[in-house]
Motif scaffolding. Structure first.
Motif, mmCIF file in Angstrom:
data_model
loop_
_atom_site.group_PDB
_atom_site.id
_atom_site.type_symbol
_atom_site.label_atom_id
_atom_site.label_comp_id
_atom_site.label_asym_id
_atom_site.label_seq_id
_atom_site.Cartn_x
_atom_site.Cartn_y
_atom_site.Cartn_z
ATOM 1 N N ILE A 53 45.728 27.469 70.690
ATOM 2 C CA ILE A 53 44.947 26.387 70.297
ATOM 3 C C ILE A 53 43.963 25.958 71.497
ATOM 4 C CG2 ILE A 53 46.166 24.563 71.500
ATOM 5 C CD1 ILE A 53 45.145 24.291 67.811
ATOM 6 N N GLN A 54 44.214 26.647 72.902
ATOM 7 C CA GLN A 54 43.224 26.444 73.788
ATOM 8 C C GLN A 54 41.839 27.130 73.321
ATOM 9 O OE1 GLN A 54 43.734 25.166 76.941
ATOM 10 N NE2 GLN A 54 41.829 25.455 77.519
ATOM 11 N N TRP A 55 41.805 27.959 72.154
ATOM 12 C CA TRP A 55 40.363 28.471 71.941
ATOM 13 C C TRP A 55 39.577 27.437 71.188
ATOM 14 C CZ3 TRP A 55 37.760 32.584 72.967
ATOM 15 C CH2 TRP A 55 38.425 33.813 73.719
ATOM 16 N N VAL A 56 40.204 26.185 70.801
ATOM 17 C CA VAL A 56 39.412 24.935 70.377
ATOM 18 C C VAL A 56 38.324 24.503 71.408
ATOM 19 C CG1 VAL A 56 39.687 22.813 69.627
ATOM 20 C CG2 VAL A 56 41.424 24.348 68.819
ATOM 21 N N SER A 57 38.683 24.781 72.594
ATOM 22 C CA SER A 57 37.978 24.281 73.698
ATOM 23 C C SER A 57 37.207 25.513 74.134
ATOM 24 C CB SER A 57 38.860 23.568 74.982
ATOM 25 O OG SER A 57 39.379 22.643 74.718
ATOM 26 N N PHE A 110 35.222 26.112 63.375
ATOM 27 C CA PHE A 110 34.295 24.876 63.135
ATOM 28 C C PHE A 110 33.672 24.258 64.621
ATOM 29 C CE2 PHE A 110 36.871 24.358 58.953
ATOM 30 C CZ PHE A 110 36.042 25.330 58.266
ATOM 31 N N ARG A 111 34.789 24.661 65.597
ATOM 32 C CA ARG A 111 34.433 24.318 66.901
ATOM 33 C C ARG A 111 33.084 25.004 67.300
ATOM 34 N NH1 ARG A 111 34.986 20.036 70.083
ATOM 35 N NH2 ARG A 111 35.925 21.175 71.809
ATOM 36 N N ILE A 112 33.291 26.292 66.866
ATOM 37 C CA ILE A 112 32.248 27.096 67.414
ATOM 38 C C ILE A 112 30.904 26.394 66.830
ATOM 39 C CG2 ILE A 112 31.099 29.163 67.329
ATOM 40 C CD1 ILE A 112 33.999 30.325 67.601
ATOM 41 N N GLN A 114 30.068 23.424 66.083
ATOM 42 C CA GLN A 114 29.831 22.313 66.981
ATOM 43 C C GLN A 114 29.123 22.771 68.209
ATOM 44 O OE1 GLN A 114 33.585 20.202 67.461
ATOM 45 N NE2 GLN A 114 32.592 18.412 66.708
ATOM 46 N N GLY A 115 29.902 23.894 68.770
ATOM 47 C CA GLY A 115 29.157 24.417 69.905
ATOM 48 C C GLY A 115 27.588 24.964 69.999
ATOM 49 N N VAL A 116 27.324 25.485 68.876
ATOM 50 C CA VAL A 116 26.040 25.848 68.488
ATOM 51 C C VAL A 116 24.935 24.698 68.494
ATOM 52 C CG1 VAL A 116 24.715 27.142 66.897
ATOM 53 C CG2 VAL A 116 26.632 27.928 67.310
ATOM 54 N N GLY A 117 25.540 23.737 68.031
ATOM 55 C CA GLY A 117 24.527 22.513 67.705
ATOM 56 C C GLY A 117 24.615 21.858 69.175
ATOM 57 N N GLY A 118 25.674 21.592 69.677
ATOM 58 C CA GLY A 118 25.513 21.099 71.241
ATOM 59 C C GLY A 118 24.932 21.834 72.241
ATOM 60 N N GLY A 119 25.013 23.120 72.200
ATOM 61 C CA GLY A 119 24.327 23.888 73.119
ATOM 62 C C GLY A 119 23.065 23.729 73.311
#
Length: 483
Positions: A53-57, A110-112, A114-119
């Motif tokens: 679950i650490q891979w969520v972050s 799905f967190r990835i 999010q990361g694409v948009g946030g980056g």
């Protein structure tokens, strides 16, 4: 006539751009810190290990590393408004999908997203507001723009704790949706209209070098929290690969100059290079200590995540108090003395924790956090504004990327170093006294980083020449986009 007098009024159009991007940026900044307190709950509810679950972050962090370098190129093609709306929409879709995740792999995927948009959004936010400001009143503008970045690590755990105490974990992501929707509406209405979509050459070699370099560095640093710290193979090899690729990218970019993915020739501009170094250190002092502070309250004093988060609120209050006048002062007296004072105040506010034990008075510690937050606000705002001093409009996107990478890697480095120091000391502790000494040692390291910041801040440029402000404003408003 002083610069402050000349630039005393900020164009209302600049404020419209600030508020348009600020709402959407709140979702990105708070999302990162809200999820950080939920990993144990997510592992339990999704029937997986904490290591998985650490891979969520970690996945989110690595997605940021991939997308941050391409922001400048994407803006030159699409325009700032179109790119902002696209990136915020991607983040919104990722948030909704994350809330509907059915197992750990789907949530990580799905967190990835999010990361694409946030980056893309993080550096683009600075670019949009700095270009709208036209080189004037950068400190005042940045005091508002930096609010999510400085308050996110403080208030995020509180929001996360409240959600986990009363609601299902999916609301950790649903809370982003209103910010995203309102942010999209404001962006559509308030951001200046883009020109036509244009072509721009893409530095593929630079991307192949830079993006994996950032991913490897962030991945390696994130693995230091596991047993073994910096001696682990999954720390050493990613860091070695990341450094090699980064050196190769620097050589490539210096050869291509303005045609590179990120124009590193801008680092000849001393305000940008010096502020980036100090932003790296401020990332260490902010995010490194923000790892140790909640653990001190939870592991050593037996508090819940929500209780620990509430005790950290004074730090956010201190930052909120200082950021406004710090922005105005940086426009008048420059960043050097403010950064010196800010790092010194951060060290002073951290000092009580270097002597704190199991039963140290909580009111005293909360007062110290108020002081610490006050110093963080004084440091962060002038440094973020200084990075853009004297730049032309076409140079702002690359400067945004450079300063964002400095802060991001600094935060990851600070978290990694203090995690290793704290873990090593705790593993060797055989009593409660040893655990107390372990936390005290970690706080002394945090104080040391702040002290280094005080020394390096003397190297910052002084107040900008009076004649420079009008020229910067003209350049910022009239320069063409980077070819």
């Amino acid at each position: 006539m002083s610069t402050a007098t000349v630039d005393s009024k900020i164009d209302p159009a600049a404020w419209r751009s600030v508020w348009a991007v600020l709402v959407g940026a709140l979702a990105v900044i708070f999302d990162t810190t809200i999820v950080a307190v939920a990993l144990h709950t997510l592992a339990t509810d999704l029937h997986t290990s904490v290591a998985t679950i650490q891979w969520v972050s970690t996945g989110y962090l690595l997605a940021l590393g991939v997308t941050i370098p391409i922001t400048g190129w994407a803006q030159r093609i699409l325009g700032a408004k179109r790119l902002w709306i696209i990136a915020l929409s991607v983040f919104l879709i990722g948030s909704i999908l994350s809330s509907l995740a059915w197992d750990a792999p789907s949530l990580i995927a799905f967190r990835i997203v999010q990361g694409v948009g946030g980056g893309i959004m993080l550096p683009l936010m600075s670019t949009i507001v700095m270009q709208a400001a036209g080189g004037k009143n950068l400190g005042q503008i940045m005091s508002v723009v930096s609010l999510p970045a400085v308050l996110g690590p403080i208030l995020g755990p509180v929001i996360g704790g409240i959600i986990l105490s009363h609601l299902h974990w999916s609301f950790l992501f649903w809370v982003n949706v209103p910010f995203c929707v309102v942010g999209l509406v404001l962006a559509a209405i308030m951001l200046p209209k883009d020109g036509p979509v244009r072509r721009a050459p893409f530095d593929l070699v630079g991307f192949v070098l830079m993006a994996p370099a950032l991913v490897a560095l962030l991945d390696g640093l994130s693995n230091t929290s596991k047993d073994g710290g910096f001696s682990r193979a999954d720390v050493i090899w990613p860091l070695v690969i990341g450094v090699v690729l980064l050196v190769a990218f620097v050589a490539w970019a210096l050869r291509r100059k303005a045609r590179a993915l990120i124009d590193l020739m801008l680092l000849k501009h001393w305000p940008l290079s010096s502020s980036s170094i100090l932003l790296f250190l401020s990332g260490i002092t902010l995010y490194g200590a923000m790892l140790v502070l909640p653990l001190y309250f939870q592991q050593l004093r037996g508090m819940t995540p929500l209780e620990a988060g509430l005790l950290l609120i004074p730090q956010g209050v201190g930052t909120f108090i200082s950021r406004s006048f710090a922005g105005r002062l940086s426009d008048r007296i420059g960043s050097r003395w403010l950064a010196i004072a800010g790092f010194a105040i951060v060290a002073l506010g951290t000092l009580p924790f270097a002597f704190a034990g199991l039963h140290t008075n909580e009111i005293w510690l909360m007062a110290a956090l108020l002081v610490r937050g006050f110093g963080l606000g004084i440091v962060t705002v002038p440094l973020m504004a200084l990075a853009f001093r004297g730049l032309e409009r076409a140079e702002v996107p690359d400067a945004s990327i450079i300063s964002r990478i400095a802060t991001q890697v600094g935060g990851a480095f600070g978290t990694a170093v203090l995690a290793v120091i704290l873990e090593g000391a705790l593993n060797s502790a055989t009593s409660s006294g040893g655990a107390v000494a372990a936390f005290q040692g970690a706080f002394w390291w945090s104080i040391g980083f702040a002290a280094v910041g005080v020394g390096l801040a003397f190297l910052l440029p002084g107040k900008a020449p009076v004649a420079a402000a009008p020229g910067a404003a003209v350049a910022a408003s009239a320069a063409p986009a980077k070819p």
